[in-house]
Design a protein around this motif. Structure first.
Motif, PDB file in Angstrom:
ATOM      1  N   TYR A  93       1.325  -5.613  10.277  1.00 38.76           N
ATOM      2  CA  TYR A  93       1.655  -5.453   8.769  1.00 38.76           C
ATOM      3  C   TYR A  93       0.282  -5.644   8.167  1.00 38.76           C
ATOM      4  N   TYR A  94       0.240  -4.681   7.099  1.00 33.43           N
ATOM      5  CA  TYR A  94      -0.854  -4.390   6.180  1.00 33.43           C
ATOM      6  C   TYR A  94      -0.628  -4.803   4.878  1.00 33.43           C
ATOM      7  N   CYS A  95      -1.557  -5.224   4.141  1.00 33.47           N
ATOM      8  CA  CYS A  95      -1.505  -5.206   2.812  1.00 33.47           C
ATOM      9  C   CYS A  95      -2.531  -4.221   2.176  1.00 33.47           C
ATOM     10  N   ALA A  96      -2.076  -3.829   1.101  1.00 34.94           N
ATOM     11  CA  ALA A  96      -2.870  -2.581   0.137  1.00 34.94           C
ATOM     12  C   ALA A  96      -2.931  -2.807  -1.219  1.00 34.94           C
ATOM     13  N   ALA A  97      -3.996  -2.323  -1.801  1.00 39.04           N
ATOM     14  CA  ALA A  97      -3.961  -2.262  -3.620  1.00 39.04           C
ATOM     15  C   ALA A  97      -3.951  -0.974  -4.108  1.00 39.04           C
ATOM     16  N   SER A  98      -3.334  -0.960  -5.111  1.00 39.12           N
ATOM     17  CA  SER A  98      -3.289   0.542  -5.809  1.00 39.12           C
ATOM     18  C   SER A  98      -3.438   0.256  -7.177  1.00 39.12           C
ATOM     19  N   LEU A  99      -4.136   1.301  -7.923  1.00 38.82           N
ATOM     20  CA  LEU A  99      -4.334   1.132  -9.173  1.00 38.82           C
ATOM     21  C   LEU A  99      -3.305   1.987 -10.263  1.00 38.82           C
ATOM     22  N   ILE A 100      -2.320   2.371  -9.384  1.00 36.02           N
ATOM     23  CA  ILE A 100      -0.868   2.786  -9.930  1.00 36.02           C
ATOM     24  C   ILE A 100      -0.367   1.675 -10.859  1.00 36.02           C
ATOM     25  N   ALA A 101      -0.027   1.910 -12.091  1.00 31.32           N
ATOM     26  CA  ALA A 101       0.290   0.833 -13.163  1.00 31.32           C
ATOM     27  C   ALA A 101       1.528   0.291 -12.614  1.00 31.32           C
ATOM     28  N   ASP A 102       2.510   0.493 -11.821  1.00 35.15           N
ATOM     29  CA  ASP A 102       3.741  -0.163 -11.474  1.00 35.15           C
ATOM     30  C   ASP A 102       3.813   0.054  -9.992  1.00 35.15           C
ATOM     31  N   THR A 103       5.021  -0.441  -9.637  1.00 33.22           N
ATOM     32  CA  THR A 103       5.117  -0.569  -8.045  1.00 33.22           C
ATOM     33  C   THR A 103       5.206   1.015  -7.715  1.00 33.22           C
ATOM     34  N   THR A 104       4.713   1.139  -6.343  1.00 36.27           N
ATOM     35  CA  THR A 104       4.872   2.408  -5.634  1.00 36.27           C
ATOM     36  C   THR A 104       5.049   2.176  -4.199  1.00 36.27           C
ATOM     37  N   GLN A 105       5.761   3.086  -3.795  1.00 37.82           N
ATOM     38  CA  GLN A 105       6.304   2.995  -2.196  1.00 37.82           C
ATOM     39  C   GLN A 105       5.404   4.112  -1.393  1.00 37.82           C
ATOM     40  N   ARG A 106       4.381   4.778  -2.055  1.00 40.24           N
ATOM     41  CA  ARG A 106       3.608   6.077  -1.695  1.00 40.24           C
ATOM     42  C   ARG A 106       2.365   5.399  -1.106  1.00 40.24           C
ATOM     43  N   SER A 107       2.061   5.472   0.354  1.00 46.00           N
ATOM     44  CA  SER A 107       0.861   4.918   0.930  1.00 46.00           C
ATOM     45  C   SER A 107      -0.295   5.511   0.230  1.00 46.00           C
ATOM     46  N   GLN A 108      -0.205   6.951   0.043  1.00 45.32           N
ATOM     47  CA  GLN A 108      -1.312   7.692  -0.570  1.00 45.32           C
ATOM     48  C   GLN A 108      -1.575   7.021  -2.072  1.00 45.32           C
ATOM     49  N   ASP A 109      -0.828   6.368  -2.679  1.00 45.41           N
ATOM     50  CA  ASP A 109      -1.266   5.745  -3.903  1.00 45.41           C
ATOM     51  C   ASP A 109      -1.974   4.243  -3.777  1.00 45.41           C
ATOM     52  N   TYR A 110      -2.242   4.071  -2.506  1.00 44.58           N
ATOM     53  CA  TYR A 110      -2.905   2.695  -2.351  1.00 44.58           C
ATOM     54  C   TYR A 110      -4.502   2.943  -1.660  1.00 44.58           C
ATOM     55  N   ILE A 111      -5.095   2.430  -2.433  1.00 51.51           N
ATOM     56  CA  ILE A 111      -6.711   2.845  -2.044  1.00 51.51           C
ATOM     57  C   ILE A 111      -7.479   1.887  -1.363  1.00 51.51           C
ATOM     58  N   TYR A 112      -6.971   0.455  -1.272  1.00 51.59           N
ATOM     59  CA  TYR A 112      -7.815  -0.419  -0.424  1.00 51.59           C
ATOM     60  C   TYR A 112      -6.645  -1.010   0.319  1.00 51.59           C
ATOM     61  N   TRP A 113      -7.102  -1.063   1.753  1.00 49.85           N
ATOM     62  CA  TRP A 113      -6.516  -1.654   2.877  1.00 49.85           C
ATOM     63  C   TRP A 113      -6.965  -2.873   3.884  1.00 49.85           C
ATOM     64  N   GLY A 114      -6.183  -3.856   4.077  1.00 49.11           N
ATOM     65  CA  GLY A 114      -6.876  -4.767   4.913  1.00 49.11           C
ATOM     66  C   GLY A 114      -6.466  -4.356   6.336  1.00 49.11           C
ATOM     67  N   PRO A 115      -6.968  -5.142   7.198  1.00 52.57           N
ATOM     68  CA  PRO A 115      -7.208  -4.772   8.701  1.00 52.57           C
ATOM     69  C   PRO A 115      -5.718  -5.058   9.282  1.00 52.57           C
ATOM     70  N   GLY A 116      -4.833  -5.798   8.703  1.00 54.69           N
ATOM     71  CA  GLY A 116      -3.580  -5.749   9.175  1.00 54.69           C
ATOM     72  C   GLY A 116      -3.368  -7.120  10.356  1.00 54.69           C
ATOM     73  N   THR A 117      -2.157  -7.692  10.213  1.00 52.81           N
ATOM     74  CA  THR A 117      -1.872  -8.788  11.089  1.00 52.81           C
ATOM     75  C   THR A 117      -0.602  -8.603  11.997  1.00 52.81           C
ATOM     76  N   GLN A 118      -0.606  -8.921  13.239  1.00 54.20           N
ATOM     77  CA  GLN A 118       0.426  -8.791  13.789  1.00 54.20           C
ATOM     78  C   GLN A 118       1.657  -9.826  13.985  1.00 54.20           C
TER      79      GLN A 118
END
Length: 123
Positions: A93-118
């Motif tokens: 599972y990964y968390c990610a951050a986006s500068l899109i103003a509202d919620t988005t499901q598109r991974s390409q909208d997220y510019i920062y990603w964490g390393p994930g947790t199993q």
């Protein structure tokens, strides 16, 4: 911003886990946040997203009612509460951050990603 997810582990089917994602920096409240997951041999998929103010949340349809996303802007943290876990929820599972103003499901909208947790759910 740097992201660090935690809270993963091994749980039996039907159990619960709460994932946390801690963000560095003072601009956390600017970002829409999301959780994604990737199971072995599968593509990464969107799980849930939350707007900067928590006013809007979005979930992949198959997880509605079992997973809940929330955030604490004062603590720079986003959470994913996962209940009634199933073996098919096993993934990184990964968390990610986006500068899109509202919620988005598109991974390409997220510019920062964490390393994930199993997360592993046993049957």
């Amino acid at each position: 911003v740097q992201l660090q997810a935690s809270g993963g582990g091994l749980v039996q089917a039907g159990g619960s886990l709460r994932l946390s994602c801690a963000a560095s920096g003072r601009t956390f409240r600017r970002y829409t946040m999301g959780w994604f997951r990737q199971a072995p041999g599968k593509d990464r998929e969107f799980v849930a997203g939350i707007s900067w103010s928590s006013s809007n949340t979005v979930y992949v349809d198959s997880l509605k009612g079992r997973f809940t996303i929330s955030r604490d802007n004062a603590d720079n943290t986003v959470y994913l509460q996962m209940n009634s876990l199933k073996p098919e929820d096993t993934a990184v599972y990964y968390c990610a951050a986006s500068l899109i103003a509202d919620t988005t499901q598109r991974s390409q909208d997220y510019i920062y990603w964490g390393p994930g947790t199993q997360v592993t759910v046993s049957s």
